[in-house]
Design an enzyme around this catalytic site. Structure first.
Site, PDB file in Angstrom:
ATOM      1  N   LYS A 122     -17.005 -32.322  25.344  1.00 43.26           N
ATOM      2  CA  LYS A 122     -18.329 -31.306  24.960  1.00 43.26           C
ATOM      3  C   LYS A 122     -18.192 -30.471  23.758  1.00 43.26           C
ATOM      4  CE  LYS A 122     -18.727 -27.356  27.281  1.00 43.26           C
ATOM      5  NZ  LYS A 122     -19.107 -26.210  26.649  1.00 43.26           N
ATOM      6  N   ASN A 123     -17.093 -29.883  23.440  1.00 42.78           N
ATOM      7  CA  ASN A 123     -17.010 -28.526  22.493  1.00 42.78           C
ATOM      8  C   ASN A 123     -16.730 -29.448  21.238  1.00 42.78           C
ATOM      9  OD1 ASN A 123     -17.466 -27.023  24.326  1.00 42.78           O
ATOM     10  ND2 ASN A 123     -15.333 -26.163  24.513  1.00 42.78           N
TER      11      ASN A 123
ATOM     12  N   CYS B  13     -22.407 -18.964  28.754  1.00 42.84           N
ATOM     13  CA  CYS B  13     -21.276 -18.556  29.943  1.00 42.84           C
ATOM     14  C   CYS B  13     -21.182 -17.046  29.905  1.00 42.84           C
ATOM     15  CB  CYS B  13     -19.964 -19.116  29.902  1.00 42.84           C
ATOM     16  SG  CYS B  13     -20.074 -20.811  30.707  1.00 42.84           S
TER      17      CYS B  13
ATOM     18  N   ARG C  50     -19.537 -11.461  24.047  1.00 39.46           N
ATOM     19  CA  ARG C  50     -19.620 -12.568  22.690  1.00 39.46           C
ATOM     20  C   ARG C  50     -20.299 -12.400  21.730  1.00 39.46           C
ATOM     21  NH1 ARG C  50     -19.736 -18.209  26.273  1.00 39.46           N
ATOM     22  NH2 ARG C  50     -18.598 -18.940  24.685  1.00 39.46           N
TER      23      ARG C  50
ATOM     24  N   ASP D  66     -10.133 -21.838  28.372  1.00 43.22           N
ATOM     25  CA  ASP D  66     -10.995 -22.658  29.092  1.00 43.22           C
ATOM     26  C   ASP D  66     -10.218 -23.138  30.130  1.00 43.22           C
ATOM     27  OD1 ASP D  66     -12.935 -22.040  27.429  1.00 43.22           O
ATOM     28  OD2 ASP D  66     -12.994 -23.935  26.523  1.00 43.22           O
TER      29      ASP D  66
ATOM     30  N   ARG E 181     -22.927 -28.420  33.105  1.00 42.57           N
ATOM     31  CA  ARG E 181     -22.920 -28.143  31.676  1.00 42.57           C
ATOM     32  C   ARG E 181     -21.693 -28.638  30.895  1.00 42.57           C
ATOM     33  NH1 ARG E 181     -22.718 -22.334  30.299  1.00 42.57           N
ATOM     34  NH2 ARG E 181     -22.576 -23.230  28.518  1.00 42.57           N
TER      35      ARG E 181
HETATM   36  C1  EPZ Z   1     -15.435 -21.622  22.063  1.00 40.88           C
HETATM   37  O1  EPZ Z   1     -16.400 -20.717  22.120  1.00 40.88           O
HETATM   38  C2  EPZ Z   1     -15.616 -22.620  23.305  1.00 40.88           C
HETATM   39  N1  EPZ Z   1     -17.014 -23.124  23.043  1.00 40.88           N
HETATM   40  C3  EPZ Z   1     -15.341 -21.900  24.417  1.00 40.88           C
HETATM   41  O2  EPZ Z   1     -15.488 -22.992  25.623  1.00 40.88           O
HETATM   42  C4  EPZ Z   1     -13.769 -21.599  24.389  1.00 40.88           C
HETATM   43  O3  EPZ Z   1     -13.615 -20.660  25.367  1.00 40.88           O
HETATM   44  C5  EPZ Z   1     -13.783 -20.446  23.123  1.00 40.88           C
HETATM   45  O4  EPZ Z   1     -13.892 -21.170  21.982  1.00 40.88           O
HETATM   46  C6  EPZ Z   1     -12.311 -20.129  22.996  1.00 40.88           C
HETATM   47  O5  EPZ Z   1     -11.579 -21.264  22.930  1.00 40.88           O
HETATM   48  C7  EPZ Z   1     -17.424 -24.016  22.400  1.00 40.88           C
HETATM   49  O6  EPZ Z   1     -16.681 -24.661  21.666  1.00 40.88           O
HETATM   50  C8  EPZ Z   1     -18.839 -24.668  22.379  1.00 40.88           C
HETATM   51  P1  EPZ Z   1     -14.703 -17.775  19.943  1.00 40.88           P
HETATM   52  P2  EPZ Z   1     -16.670 -19.712  21.090  1.00 40.88           P
HETATM   53  O7  EPZ Z   1     -15.816 -17.391  18.758  1.00 40.88           O
HETATM   54  O8  EPZ Z   1     -16.741 -20.305  19.678  1.00 40.88           O
HETATM   55  C9  EPZ Z   1     -14.843 -12.961  19.770  1.00 40.88           C
HETATM   56  C10 EPZ Z   1     -16.083 -23.654  27.588  1.00 40.88           C
HETATM   57  O9  EPZ Z   1     -15.899 -23.215  28.782  1.00 40.88           O
HETATM   58  N2  EPZ Z   1     -15.713 -12.934  18.864  1.00 40.88           N
HETATM   59  O10 EPZ Z   1     -13.393 -18.495  19.621  1.00 40.88           O
HETATM   60  O11 EPZ Z   1     -17.827 -18.818  21.345  1.00 40.88           O
HETATM   61  C11 EPZ Z   1     -15.445 -13.581  21.226  1.00 40.88           C
HETATM   62  O12 EPZ Z   1     -16.226 -12.633  21.820  1.00 40.88           O
HETATM   63  C12 EPZ Z   1     -16.537 -22.663  26.538  1.00 40.88           C
HETATM   64  O13 EPZ Z   1     -16.405 -24.911  27.295  1.00 40.88           O
HETATM   65  C13 EPZ Z   1     -16.405 -11.988  18.129  1.00 40.88           C
HETATM   66  O14 EPZ Z   1     -15.913 -10.818  18.488  1.00 40.88           O
HETATM   67  O15 EPZ Z   1     -15.430 -18.704  21.236  1.00 40.88           O
HETATM   68  C14 EPZ Z   1     -14.278 -13.905  21.918  1.00 40.88           C
HETATM   69  O16 EPZ Z   1     -13.760 -12.861  22.577  1.00 40.88           O
HETATM   70  C15 EPZ Z   1     -16.671 -21.165  27.240  1.00 40.88           C
HETATM   71  N3  EPZ Z   1     -17.123 -11.937  17.310  1.00 40.88           N
HETATM   72  C16 EPZ Z   1     -13.438 -14.467  20.763  1.00 40.88           C
HETATM   73  O17 EPZ Z   1     -13.593 -13.845  19.528  1.00 40.88           O
HETATM   74  C17 EPZ Z   1     -17.699 -13.323  16.571  1.00 40.88           C
HETATM   75  O18 EPZ Z   1     -18.686 -13.388  15.925  1.00 40.88           O
HETATM   76  C18 EPZ Z   1     -13.150 -15.939  20.749  1.00 40.88           C
HETATM   77  O19 EPZ Z   1     -14.284 -16.550  20.542  1.00 40.88           O
HETATM   78  C19 EPZ Z   1     -17.131 -14.359  17.218  1.00 40.88           C
HETATM   79  C20 EPZ Z   1     -16.197 -14.413  18.386  1.00 40.88           C
END
Ligand code: EPZ
Length: 419
Positions: free
Chosen positions: A22-23, A116, A121, A306, A398
């Site tokens: 998916k990702n 989610c 986020r 995850d 999802r």
């Molecule tokens: C991706 O989410 C994945 N989703 C998530 O999988 C996964 O848990 C996550 O990466 C971490 O590996 C997809 O790929 C579609 P991040 P993403 O930006 O990109 C903070 C699942 O279950 N942050 O790496 O949203 C954020 O709040 C999903 O399949 C900011 O503060 O994750 C978090 O604490 C859930 N500001 C951390 O960084 C920003 O602008 C990591 O988030 C962006 C992120």
């Protein structure tokens, strides 16, 4: 409204074909917006998030069809760079369309993404990076008006944390921008490499994906191609953890062993038997599995956030005490209450969970709190004595492509029931 009913206690046995990731599929669908001609994406899982991504493409004027897990996208007919509010709220990955839309049209109007509930986020790092590339962002009543009227230009962007989504958005904006972009402290997740491989196949000039420095030289045009989405490593981990929780014996087919850093060594610590060959894993577990002293979620190649809920479900009945620390999201223990209702002994202190193994979980009425929390309920229900009912399974749909059919084929007693 649908529910899963599980009569637990059956060992999982048999072959498991692993679905596409998916990702990876979601950012690649977004990337298809950037291409002239047709993109044919094979091994796309049939998931509600993939359907949402297809709806975003069609609402922008692209043609998008899906048949037998192959999605065909024609973006030549793109005419609209506004993403409707309802589609933005359907999933977090809607934000990944921002970089691609700006790259293709120079403008994008959108709201904040849904998805989610794992904490606040924010998308501040996405917007900061795009501003560096010449994008003006104006916000009015929760709507973001983004434009780069003179076109996007390359930039040096250092991420304060290796955010997966921010890295993807910058890559998508940079491939058609004027000049060079360098992303440092980039995310190294295998899905980033998959997106990069697709973009390169479409004509992008990009190096370094899979390391912390990604270099992109903007080109004038990209062309569509045929591309196969990589196998889903989190789904692989889910079915391995489910087999571990039931003392099962399974073979995972069409998986990607190279993407399983941070996962296979945990299963070894649980004293499960894993034998890896080419693209499959033969796996067996004897009950009880062993506790894991300390597991901390980290960006790739660390233990993935995850899989935290997924492994927690299996560790509830391990011999000994396991400690898990969640470092990526502030609110990713929402599944713990349901596990306790099923007889688990878990204490949480802030972002740390202490799991004392119990002999057996028992069935209960629980609900899927989020996607991986829902997978955790499935695993707990499969290993428990008695009946578990899981509500809010739209979260599970999802990310998991018809999980009940796959599990029935392994001998599990699980039914999807419409209320
Ligand atoms: C991706 O989410 C994945 N989703 C998530 O999988 C996964 O848990 C996550 O990466 C971490 O590996 C997809 O790929 C579609 P991040 P993403 O930006 O990109 C903070 C699942 O279950 N942050 O790496 O949203 C954020 O709040 C999903 O399949 C900011 O503060 O994750 C978090 O604490 C859930 N500001 C951390 O960084 C920003 O602008 C990591 O988030 C962006 C992120």
């Amino acid at each position: 409204m649908q529910k899963f009913f599980i009569q637990g206690g059956q060992k999982l046995e048999g072959d498991i074909p692993v679905q596409g990731a998916k990702n990876s599929a979601l950012p690649i669908l977004s990337a298809s917006l950037l291409c002239d001609g047709e993109s044919v994406l094979e091994n796309c899982p049939e998931l509600s998030d993939v359907y949402s991504a297809c709806r975003i493409l069609t609402s922008a004027g692209c043609q998008c069809t899906m048949q037998e897990r192959v999605v065909c996208v024609h973006a030549d007919t793109l005419r609209n760079s506004e993403i409707p509010e309802n589609l933005m709220r359907e999933m977090r990955s809607s934000i990944i369309f921002l970089g691609a839309m700006l790259g293709r049209t120079g403008t994008c109007t959108l709201g904040y993404p849904g998805g989610c509930e794992l904490g606040s986020r924010p998308i501040d790092w996405h917007l900061q990076a795009l501003r560096k590339m010449g994008v003006r962002v104006r916000e009015e009543n929760g709507v973001l008006f983004c434009s780069a009227l003179g076109g996007l230009h390359g930039a040096k962007i250092h991420l304060q944390f290796p955010s997966v989504g921010a890295t993807e958005n910058i890559m998508l904006a940079a491939v058609l921008a004027k000049g060079d972009t360098v992303i440092t402290n980039a995310a190294r997740e295998p899905e980033i490499t998959d997106l990069a491989n697709y973009l390169i196949r479409c004509g992008a000039k990009l190096t370094g994906a899979g390391t912390d420095t990604i270099r992109i030289q903007g080109v004038q045009k990209l062309h569509g191609c045929t591309y196969r989405i990589m196998p889903d490593r989190i789904v692989t981990a889910t079915w391995l953890a489910a087999a571990a929780a039931t003392g099962g014996n399974v073979r995972l087919l069409h998986t990607d062993l190279n993407s399983l850093e941070g996962i296979l060594d945990v299963l070894e610590q649980m004293q499960c038997q894993c034998s890896c060959q080419a693209d499959h894993i033969c796996f067996s577990a004897a009950k009880p599995i062993h506790a894991v002293k300390y597991l901390k979620t980290m960006p790739y190649p660390g233990f993935p956030t995850d899989t935290q809920a997924i492994f927690m479900a299996a560790l509830c009945t391990a011999s000994g005490t396991s400690v898990m620390e969640e470092t990526i999201f502030e609110n990713r223990f929402r599944h713990v209450d349901a596990l306790i209702r099923m007889g688990a002994d878990i204490r949480t202190i802030g972002r740390v969970a202490v799991i004392r193994g119990v002999k057996q979980l028992h069935g209960a009425c629980v609900s899927a709190t989020d996607l991986r929390g829902g997978a955790c309920m499935l695993i707990a229900g499969l290993g428990a004595q008695g009946q578990t009912s899981i509500t809010d399974i739209s979260h599970i749909d999802r990310g998991y492509d018809r999980p009940e059919i796959l599990l029935q084929n392994l001998g599990a007693k699980i039914q999807r029931v419409s209320a």
